[in-house]
Motif scaffolding. Sequence first.
Motif, PDB file in Angstrom:
ATOM      1  N   LEU A  22       0.827  -1.211   0.000  1.00 24.68           N
ATOM      2  CA  LEU A  22       0.000   0.000   0.000  1.00 24.68           C
ATOM      3  C   LEU A  22       0.862   1.261   0.000  1.00 24.68           C
ATOM      4  O   LEU A  22       0.537   2.250  -0.660  1.00 24.68           O
ATOM      5  CB  LEU A  22      -0.933   0.006   1.212  1.00 24.68           C
ATOM      6  CG  LEU A  22      -2.071  -1.007   1.171  1.00 24.68           C
ATOM      7  CD1 LEU A  22      -2.844  -0.979   2.476  1.00 24.68           C
ATOM      8  CD2 LEU A  22      -2.987  -0.754  -0.009  1.00 24.68           C
ATOM      9  N   ARG A  23       1.934   1.222   0.737  1.00 23.39           N
ATOM     10  CA  ARG A  23       2.844   2.373   0.792  1.00 23.39           C
ATOM     11  C   ARG A  23       3.436   2.649  -0.594  1.00 23.39           C
ATOM     12  O   ARG A  23       3.517   3.802  -1.028  1.00 23.39           O
ATOM     13  CB  ARG A  23       3.945   2.091   1.804  1.00 23.39           C
ATOM     14  CG  ARG A  23       4.787   3.263   2.134  1.00 23.39           C
ATOM     15  CD  ARG A  23       5.653   2.937   3.323  1.00 23.39           C
ATOM     16  NE  ARG A  23       6.810   3.788   3.314  1.00 23.39           N
ATOM     17  CZ  ARG A  23       7.889   3.595   4.026  1.00 23.39           C
ATOM     18  NH1 ARG A  23       7.959   2.560   4.833  1.00 23.39           N
ATOM     19  NH2 ARG A  23       8.901   4.412   3.969  1.00 23.39           N
ATOM     20  N   GLY A  24       3.843   1.593  -1.289  1.00 23.77           N
ATOM     21  CA  GLY A  24       4.360   1.761  -2.645  1.00 23.77           C
ATOM     22  C   GLY A  24       3.316   2.315  -3.594  1.00 23.77           C
ATOM     23  O   GLY A  24       3.599   3.210  -4.393  1.00 23.77           O
ATOM     24  N   LYS A  25       2.103   1.792  -3.512  1.00 25.95           N
ATOM     25  CA  LYS A  25       1.017   2.299  -4.360  1.00 25.95           C
ATOM     26  C   LYS A  25       0.727   3.760  -4.063  1.00 25.95           C
ATOM     27  O   LYS A  25       0.436   4.540  -4.968  1.00 25.95           O
ATOM     28  CB  LYS A  25      -0.245   1.464  -4.170  1.00 25.95           C
ATOM     29  CG  LYS A  25      -0.177   0.109  -4.821  1.00 25.95           C
ATOM     30  CD  LYS A  25      -1.471  -0.657  -4.629  1.00 25.95           C
ATOM     31  CE  LYS A  25      -1.431  -2.003  -5.314  1.00 25.95           C
ATOM     32  NZ  LYS A  25      -2.708  -2.719  -5.183  1.00 25.95           N
ATOM     33  N   SER A  26       0.793   4.129  -2.793  1.00 29.32           N
ATOM     34  CA  SER A  26       0.544   5.511  -2.408  1.00 29.32           C
ATOM     35  C   SER A  26       1.585   6.451  -3.010  1.00 29.32           C
ATOM     36  O   SER A  26       1.260   7.539  -3.484  1.00 29.32           O
ATOM     37  CB  SER A  26       0.553   5.632  -0.881  1.00 29.32           C
ATOM     38  OG  SER A  26       0.391   6.963  -0.476  1.00 29.32           O
ATOM     39  N   ARG A  27       2.826   6.017  -3.001  1.00 31.97           N
ATOM     40  CA  ARG A  27       3.915   6.849  -3.540  1.00 31.97           C
ATOM     41  C   ARG A  27       3.740   7.138  -5.028  1.00 31.97           C
ATOM     42  O   ARG A  27       4.094   8.213  -5.492  1.00 31.97           O
ATOM     43  CB  ARG A  27       5.260   6.174  -3.312  1.00 31.97           C
ATOM     44  CG  ARG A  27       5.744   6.289  -1.910  1.00 31.97           C
ATOM     45  CD  ARG A  27       7.142   5.762  -1.782  1.00 31.97           C
ATOM     46  NE  ARG A  27       7.598   5.925  -0.406  1.00 31.97           N
ATOM     47  CZ  ARG A  27       8.614   5.300   0.106  1.00 31.97           C
ATOM     48  NH1 ARG A  27       9.320   4.452  -0.623  1.00 31.97           N
ATOM     49  NH2 ARG A  27       8.962   5.500   1.360  1.00 31.97           N
ATOM     50  N   VAL A  28       3.222   6.178  -5.778  1.00 26.88           N
ATOM     51  CA  VAL A  28       3.082   6.375  -7.222  1.00 26.88           C
ATOM     52  C   VAL A  28       1.664   6.791  -7.619  1.00 26.88           C
ATOM     53  O   VAL A  28       1.335   6.868  -8.797  1.00 26.88           O
ATOM     54  CB  VAL A  28       3.524   5.119  -8.022  1.00 26.88           C
ATOM     55  CG1 VAL A  28       4.998   4.842  -7.820  1.00 26.88           C
ATOM     56  CG2 VAL A  28       2.683   3.913  -7.677  1.00 26.88           C
ATOM     57  N   GLY A  29       0.819   7.038  -6.631  1.00 24.66           N
ATOM     58  CA  GLY A  29      -0.525   7.544  -6.895  1.00 24.66           C
ATOM     59  C   GLY A  29      -1.511   6.508  -7.392  1.00 24.66           C
ATOM     60  O   GLY A  29      -2.462   6.849  -8.088  1.00 24.66           O
TER      61      GLY A  29
END
Length: 63
Positions: A22-29
């Motif tokens: 989720l953190r990775g997805k958040s970073r790339v929008g």
Amino acid sequence: MSTKTDSLALAKEFAEDWYLELRGKSRVGQLKQERTFADAAKQFVREYVPLNVRRPKRLAAAD
């Protein structure tokens, strides 16, 4: 969501993997923006008064 395990170690590993994903997805929008509980509560307050005026006995019993 559930880890579906009784093992604390496996549950922690699952939770950490999920968090990092989720953190990775958040970073790339890539996370979709959803309504928060606060948004739902505000909408409820806006609608509760009109509902209470139309059906006071039914809603009073629910209180």
